[in-house]
Design a protein around this motif. Structure first.
Motif, PDB file in Angstrom:
ATOM      1  N   TYR C  34       0.832  -1.209   0.000  1.00 55.77           N
ATOM      2  CA  TYR C  34       0.000   0.000   0.000  1.00 55.77           C
ATOM      3  C   TYR C  34       0.860   1.250   0.000  1.00 55.77           C
ATOM      4  O   TYR C  34       0.554   2.245  -0.659  1.00 55.77           O
ATOM      5  CB  TYR C  34      -0.926   0.029   1.225  1.00 55.77           C
ATOM      6  N   ALA C  35       1.959   1.201   0.772  1.00 57.08           N
ATOM      7  CA  ALA C  35       2.814   2.380   0.863  1.00 57.08           C
ATOM      8  C   ALA C  35       3.408   2.703  -0.499  1.00 57.08           C
ATOM      9  O   ALA C  35       3.445   3.873  -0.900  1.00 57.08           O
ATOM     10  CB  ALA C  35       3.911   2.158   1.897  1.00 57.08           C
ATOM     11  N   VAL C  36       3.857   1.670  -1.227  1.00 55.15           N
ATOM     12  CA  VAL C  36       4.436   1.933  -2.546  1.00 55.15           C
ATOM     13  C   VAL C  36       3.380   2.556  -3.464  1.00 55.15           C
ATOM     14  O   VAL C  36       3.650   3.512  -4.192  1.00 55.15           O
ATOM     15  CB  VAL C  36       4.997   0.635  -3.168  1.00 55.15           C
ATOM     16  N   ILE C  37       2.170   2.034  -3.405  1.00 60.55           N
ATOM     17  CA  ILE C  37       1.100   2.610  -4.238  1.00 60.55           C
ATOM     18  C   ILE C  37       0.814   4.044  -3.798  1.00 60.55           C
ATOM     19  O   ILE C  37       0.685   4.953  -4.616  1.00 60.55           O
ATOM     20  CB  ILE C  37      -0.183   1.756  -4.150  1.00 60.55           C
ATOM     21  N   ALA C  38       0.746   4.250  -2.486  1.00 60.37           N
ATOM     22  CA  ALA C  38       0.435   5.580  -1.954  1.00 60.37           C
ATOM     23  C   ALA C  38       1.516   6.587  -2.339  1.00 60.37           C
ATOM     24  O   ALA C  38       1.217   7.742  -2.650  1.00 60.37           O
ATOM     25  CB  ALA C  38       0.281   5.511  -0.438  1.00 60.37           C
ATOM     26  N   ILE C  39       2.771   6.148  -2.323  1.00 67.10           N
ATOM     27  CA  ILE C  39       3.845   7.058  -2.711  1.00 67.10           C
ATOM     28  C   ILE C  39       3.625   7.539  -4.141  1.00 67.10           C
ATOM     29  O   ILE C  39       3.783   8.714  -4.458  1.00 67.10           O
ATOM     30  CB  ILE C  39       5.217   6.357  -2.594  1.00 67.10           C
ATOM     31  N   GLY C  40       3.209   6.620  -5.011  1.00 66.71           N
ATOM     32  CA  GLY C  40       2.932   7.005  -6.394  1.00 66.71           C
ATOM     33  C   GLY C  40       1.871   8.093  -6.465  1.00 66.71           C
ATOM     34  O   GLY C  40       2.037   9.102  -7.153  1.00 66.71           O
ATOM     35  N   PHE C  41       0.791   7.909  -5.709  1.00 66.94           N
ATOM     36  CA  PHE C  41      -0.271   8.926  -5.670  1.00 66.94           C
ATOM     37  C   PHE C  41       0.271  10.258  -5.195  1.00 66.94           C
ATOM     38  O   PHE C  41       0.047  11.302  -5.810  1.00 66.94           O
ATOM     39  CB  PHE C  41      -1.353   8.498  -4.667  1.00 66.94           C
ATOM     40  N   SER C  42       0.987  10.205  -4.072  1.00 67.54           N
ATOM     41  CA  SER C  42       1.425  11.430  -3.427  1.00 67.54           C
ATOM     42  C   SER C  42       2.419  12.193  -4.294  1.00 67.54           C
ATOM     43  O   SER C  42       2.345  13.412  -4.399  1.00 67.54           O
ATOM     44  CB  SER C  42       2.065  11.110  -2.075  1.00 67.54           C
ATOM     45  N   MET C  43       3.338  11.457  -4.919  1.00 68.03           N
ATOM     46  CA  MET C  43       4.332  12.119  -5.760  1.00 68.03           C
ATOM     47  C   MET C  43       3.662  12.906  -6.867  1.00 68.03           C
ATOM     48  O   MET C  43       4.017  14.044  -7.153  1.00 68.03           O
ATOM     49  CB  MET C  43       5.239  11.070  -6.409  1.00 68.03           C
ATOM     50  N   LEU C  44       2.696  12.278  -7.467  1.00 69.75           N
ATOM     51  CA  LEU C  44       2.018  12.922  -8.578  1.00 69.75           C
ATOM     52  C   LEU C  44       1.208  14.116  -8.096  1.00 69.75           C
ATOM     53  O   LEU C  44       1.239  15.196  -8.687  1.00 69.75           O
ATOM     54  CB  LEU C  44       1.108  11.912  -9.274  1.00 69.75           C
ATOM     55  N   TYR C  45       0.510  13.927  -6.987  1.00 71.46           N
ATOM     56  CA  TYR C  45      -0.305  15.011  -6.452  1.00 71.46           C
ATOM     57  C   TYR C  45       0.575  16.206  -6.116  1.00 71.46           C
ATOM     58  O   TYR C  45       0.219  17.360  -6.365  1.00 71.46           O
ATOM     59  CB  TYR C  45      -1.044  14.547  -5.198  1.00 71.46           C
ATOM     60  N   ASN C  46       1.732  15.900  -5.580  1.00 72.25           N
ATOM     61  CA  ASN C  46       2.672  16.930  -5.199  1.00 72.25           C
ATOM     62  C   ASN C  46       3.087  17.806  -6.367  1.00 72.25           C
ATOM     63  O   ASN C  46       3.128  19.028  -6.262  1.00 72.25           O
ATOM     64  CB  ASN C  46       3.915  16.230  -4.649  1.00 72.25           C
ATOM     65  N   SER C  47       3.401  17.168  -7.481  1.00 70.16           N
ATOM     66  CA  SER C  47       3.932  17.926  -8.603  1.00 70.16           C
ATOM     67  C   SER C  47       2.857  18.481  -9.517  1.00 70.16           C
ATOM     68  O   SER C  47       3.114  19.411 -10.264  1.00 70.16           O
ATOM     69  CB  SER C  47       4.853  17.048  -9.446  1.00 70.16           C
ATOM     70  N   THR C  48       1.669  17.880  -9.500  1.00 68.47           N
ATOM     71  CA  THR C  48       0.693  18.289 -10.501  1.00 68.47           C
ATOM     72  C   THR C  48      -0.685  18.599  -9.942  1.00 68.47           C
ATOM     73  O   THR C  48      -1.568  18.984 -10.692  1.00 68.47           O
ATOM     74  CB  THR C  48       0.488  17.158 -11.537  1.00 68.47           C
ATOM     75  N   ASP C  49      -0.873  18.436  -8.638  1.00 67.90           N
ATOM     76  CA  ASP C  49      -2.200  18.638  -8.046  1.00 67.90           C
ATOM     77  C   ASP C  49      -3.235  17.706  -8.647  1.00 67.90           C
ATOM     78  O   ASP C  49      -4.417  18.037  -8.698  1.00 67.90           O
ATOM     79  CB  ASP C  49      -2.667  20.081  -8.249  1.00 67.90           C
TER      80      ASP C  49
END
Ligand SMILES: Nc1ncnc2c1ncn2[C@@H]1O[C@H](COP(=O)(O)OP(=O)(O)OP(=O)(O)O)[C@@H](O)[C@H]1O
Ligand SMILES: [Mg+2]
Lengths: 262, 319, 307
Positions: C34-49
């Motif tokens: 879950y953490a690996v998947i969540a990191i993917g979400f967060s990284m993208l949200y961080n850079s692109t909203d």
């Protein structure tokens, strides 16, 4: 001035945002039917005070009393209901709606038709609608926007948007009108007309609290001036005494000096 | 204003005539069936459009209310032998109560966070449908939902059900139109344009948002009721996250803040899978592509998008 | 979705402590995923909203590519993993280039529907390529399970945790030490300012997409041996990863880690002590709870907004 009860009393009000003390120990009051100018350099806390009076944020400490009752814990819409109305520093119209509809929404607290009323179209609903339209037209006339009722408000020129926002604020038939920098972005002619409009509003019995950076306008139309600097009240008095006040001059020169530096 | 009202009256009169005409002239039971489904989906889209298009509040969990309507009537009519006509108000009331309770904390959120809150709610309800098997029949579904009957009239035949559904659609259209044209409708649009300003002019934004949320839940539950008694069998898959997204898509593709857009969106999203059967295994790929392409090129939905294109073409002709 | 096959537990010969430990192990394993998947979400949200509702489908692509490369073609482990991640990241970049970059008015609702459209598209693509069957592949190595205080830790669990650790330390180093990483971080911090002065920072957005979907692919890789992989596995995984990201605090790396493990462990304990049927609800109940109580997530100081 008089022994009349003040319409609005600000009593030792404090407000902080995180580490920033936006307002500390502010006390002053507004007499009914007066125009009070609230001035101060950028970041002095003027808009914050407006947000407290109109119920956007709660006060940290102190009290705000309107018409003899404390406004603590009252929501913005309730405050509109009891007679406090405001405009925003950056015009906040309902941009997809027409000029007329904006003013009709402004009358929200003065009309009653709810969910059931609108679905079942009770007989009185049509009457209420008609009255609301009439009053909206009068208001457009009053601020000088007659003939533009069906335009989309977002498409209006900026100066007219300011006027429309004032009309919308008047639509709730307020006792107290808070104007946040209504002249910002207006040209000289428009500013003069705005001055006349504010005086006309006062003649209708509405008390006005005016935040404004345009000094000549503020000094001309205000009966009383309150000066804030960095969250503190540094002076109050008639326009003439305030203009001569050394602390006020220092505050303005100080920030002016800082500005030229950077 | 008066102009607007007469135009609306004409629209609804024509609309009713079309319904009657379609109901009596179309003989093919398959077409009648598809049109009935379009009607049910229109109710779903309409309710959600009130919330999303007019009040500007997104919901990614509305299939939950669709499901509460369907399971509500299934449980009451099968387990408790209640007449469906009593189950209808009960199921709608249940959806409204749930919407009210969930709405109080959820509608404080906004943007993506509101989307996520409603998504989470929808998932939980869907899991309940699946896991509470003693009541809902679990993953294998709920069978034996009775036919609707009203005195001598049975709603088992396609034509009668068609009229029943579209009668509800017409009524709902008129209800929504009336709300939109009223003080409440203006306040809703005001919230959409700017919540801060709306509350500053005296709109109780929290209460109003809650009211539309409850209202839209009621329409979804009505659709669920009609769906359950049409197909006699319901299973959790019909009310899943994908179903919620499908509802949102109907609203957005049809056109936000447009009653007729709901009809258009519902029609397209009902018909699209029927057409796509021809693509057999490419069905999903094509469906996904269409969604993306429409949203990229007509982000304001087909109704607005086509109008914009038309206006632009007109302007070019003028010069 | 059953990530870990539960070893038959006999209440008779295992103490309650052992049982808890066993659930903890599986919770930690799932938590890492879950953490690996969540990191993917967060990284993208961080850079692109942007919240990518197709993220779960990239996980699915990762799993199924791994099935092909490692399971069918019998490539050695490391090349199979690298090839899989490259394939998934390329799919992510194509998605960004063709769909996301074409959006003129990136409003949340429009982006939600576009990414949902993409998820349906990818699911359809997965079905065309791999069919409707579910596949499994052998564990990355065939060590016997470790026995810790009577509880068994499967070798694949160890692989998952190690790969997770390598990936998150690698990411941390990338963000803190490399120029590109720092540029991305800066862009994430000041994207609004960058937006105002008209810097589109296209490259940074592309990079964020590539990295985020690569993380999705990686999640797919590590999960492939412990679950049945099929074209429709992505939706639930994506949503749960998303819950984890929200739980910790959207947009924060540490938040994603905390959220992932918290979700994994609570879910495992929930299965053990409440009911396995309601397991899937855990994530969403937690999601609602955190939204109502602390919408910013567990880590929600202003500073935690970024990596
Ligand atoms: N919502 C808020 N959150 C955090 N800080 C705030 C908020 N509103 C105001 N502040 C801070 O409070 C201080 C006073 O701001 P305020 O907007 O009241 O000033 P002002 O007198 O209206 O200035 P201006 O003339 O520029 O409008 C500023 O330091 C500002 O950064
Ligand atoms: Mg200000």
């Amino acid at each position: 001035m008089t022994t009349e009860l003040p319409l609005l009393e600000i009593k030792t009000v404090f407000k902080a945002f995180g580490g920033v003390q936006a307002l500390s120990d502010i006390t002053f009051s507004l007499n009914p039917g007066s125009i009070t100018g609230l001035i101060g350099p950028n970041g002095a806390g003027k808009t914050t005070l407006f947000n407290l009076i109109s119920g956007v944020f709660p006060v940290d400490k102190g009290k705000i009393v309107f018409s003899g009752t404390g406004i603590k814990n009252k929501k913005p819409h309730t405050l509109v209901d009891i007679g406090i109305s405001r405009t925003f520093q950056n015009v906040e119209l309902f941009e997809s709606m027409t000029v007329l509809e904006n003013i009709l929404v402004g009358q929200h607290t003065r009309t009653r038709c709810g969910m059931w009323g609108s679905i079942l179209r009770f007989p009185w609903v049509a009457g209420e609608e008609k009255k609301a339209h009439q009053f909206a037209m009068e208001l457009l006339d009053f601020v000088g926007l007659n003939g533009h009722a069906d335009k989309t408000s977002g498409d209006l020129p900026f100066g007219w948007q300011r006027l429309l926002e004032i009309a919308r604020a008047l639509a709730s038939r307020p006792k107290l009108l808070l104007l946040d920098e209504p002249a910002a972005g207006l040209n000289i002619v428009e500013t003069m007309q705005l001055g006349d409009l504010i005086k006309k509003i006062r003649e209708q019995g509405v008390t006005v609290l005016l935040v404004e950076h345009d000094m000549s306008l503020t000094m001309e139309i205000s009966d009383w001036i309150v000066v804030l600097d960095q969250g503190e009240k540094i002076a109050q008095g008639t326009p003439r005494t305030v203009q001569a006040d050394e602390k006020v001059i220092a505050a303005y020169l100080g920030t002016a000096g800082k500005k030229t530096e950077d | 204003m008066n102009n607007h009202q007469t135009r609306n009256r004409i629209c609804y009169a024509v609309f009713s005539l079309l319904i009657i005409l379609a109901g009596y002239t179309i003989e093919n039971p398959y077409y009648i069936q598809v049109l009935t489904f379009i009607g049910i989906n229109t109710l779903l889209a309409l309710g959600l459009n009130m919330l999303m298009g007019y009040a500007g509040q997104i919901s990614l969990g509305h299939a939950a209310f669709f499901g509460i309507g369907a399971y509500g009537t299934a449980i009451l009519t099968v387990h408790y032998n209640l007449s469906p006509w009593l189950a209808l108000p009960a199921a709608i009331a249940a959806a409204m109560i749930v919407a009210y309770i969930v709405g109080i904390p959820t509608l404080k959120l906004s943007g993506y966070y509101l989307g996520m809150g409603t998504l989470g709610f929808g998932m939980i309800v869907n899991i309940l449908f699946r896991e509470w098997s003693s009541v809902t029949g679990g993953a294998s579904g709920f069978i034996g939902i009775p036919t609707l009957e009203l005195g001598p009239v049975s709603f088992s035949s396609g034509r009668n059900y068609f009229f029943l559904v579209w009668g509800f659609v017409l009524t709902s259209f008129i209800i929504c139109q009336r709300i939109i044209d009223s003080r409440i409708g203006r306040a809703l649009r005001a919230i959409h344009d700017g919540e801060k300003a709306a509350s500053a002019v005296g709109v109780d934004t929290r209460k109003l948002k809650l009211q539309v949320f409850v209202l839209s839940a009621a329409f979804s539950a009505l659709a669920g009721f009609l769906y359950a008694h049409l197909v006699f069998f319901i299973s959790p898959g019909t009310f899943s996250f994908i179903a919620s997204i499908r509802m949102v898509t109907m609203v957005v593709i049809g056109g936000m803040a447009s009653i007729w857009g709901s009809l258009l969106g519902a029609s397209l999203l009902t018909l699209l899978p029927e057409w796509l059967h021809a693509f057999s295994e490419f069905e999903m790929v094509v469906y996904g592509l269409i969604l993306m392409i429409v949203m990229i090129f007509l982000p304001r939905g087909l109704t607005r998008g086509l109008l914009d294109i038309y206006e632009r073409a007109n302007k070019k002709n003028d010069h | 979705m059953e990530l870990i096959p539960w070893p038959e537990l006999h209440a008779m010969d295992q103490s309650i402590m052992q049982e808890i430990l066993q659930y903890l192990f599986s919770g930690i394993t799932n938590g890492a995923i879950y953490a690996v998947i969540a990191i993917g979400f967060s990284m993208l949200y961080n850079s692109t909203d942007l919240i990518n509702f197709a993220h779960g489908e990239f996980v699915m692509l990762g799993s199924l590519c791994m099935v092909t490369f490692f399971g069918s073609m019998h490539l050695p482990l490391v090349p199979a993993i690298i090839l899989t991640i490259i394939c998934v990241a390329i799919a992510g970049l194509v998605f960004e280039r063709l769909a996301i970059r074409s959006v003129k008015h990136p409003e949340p609702i429009v982006l939600i529907i576009i990414t949902v459209g993409a998820s349906i598209f990818l699911r359809g693509l997965g079905m065309i390529i791999w069919g409707k069957d579910a596949y499994s592949i052998p564990s990355f190595s065939s060590h016997p399970p470790l026995d810790i205080a009577g509880a068994k830790l499967l070798s694949q669990s160890i692989w998952i945790i190690v790969i997770f650790l390598v990936a998150s330390v690698g990411l941390q180093l990338f963000y803190k030490k490399t120029l590109t990483g720092k540029a991305m971080e800066a862009n994430a911090i000041s994207k609004r300012a960058a937006w105002i002065v008209g810097i589109p920072s296209k490259l940074m957005v592309m990079l964020a997409f590539g990295l985020s979907t690569a993380m999705g692919g990686l999640a797919g890789v590590i999960i492939a041996p412990i679950t049945m992989s099929s074209y429709d596995m992505g939706t639930m995984l994506g949503l749960k990863g998303f819950c984890a990201a929200m739980l910790g605090g959207l947009g924060s790396l540490w938040g994603a880690l905390i959220g992932g493990f918290l979700l994994g462990i609570l879910e495992a304990l929930g299965v053990g002590f409440v009911s396995s049927g309601l397991k899937d609800a855990t994530a969403f109940v937690l999601l609602l709870f955190i939204l109502y109580v602390r919408p910013g997530g567990i880590i929600s100081s202003a500073d935690a907004n970024r990596f």
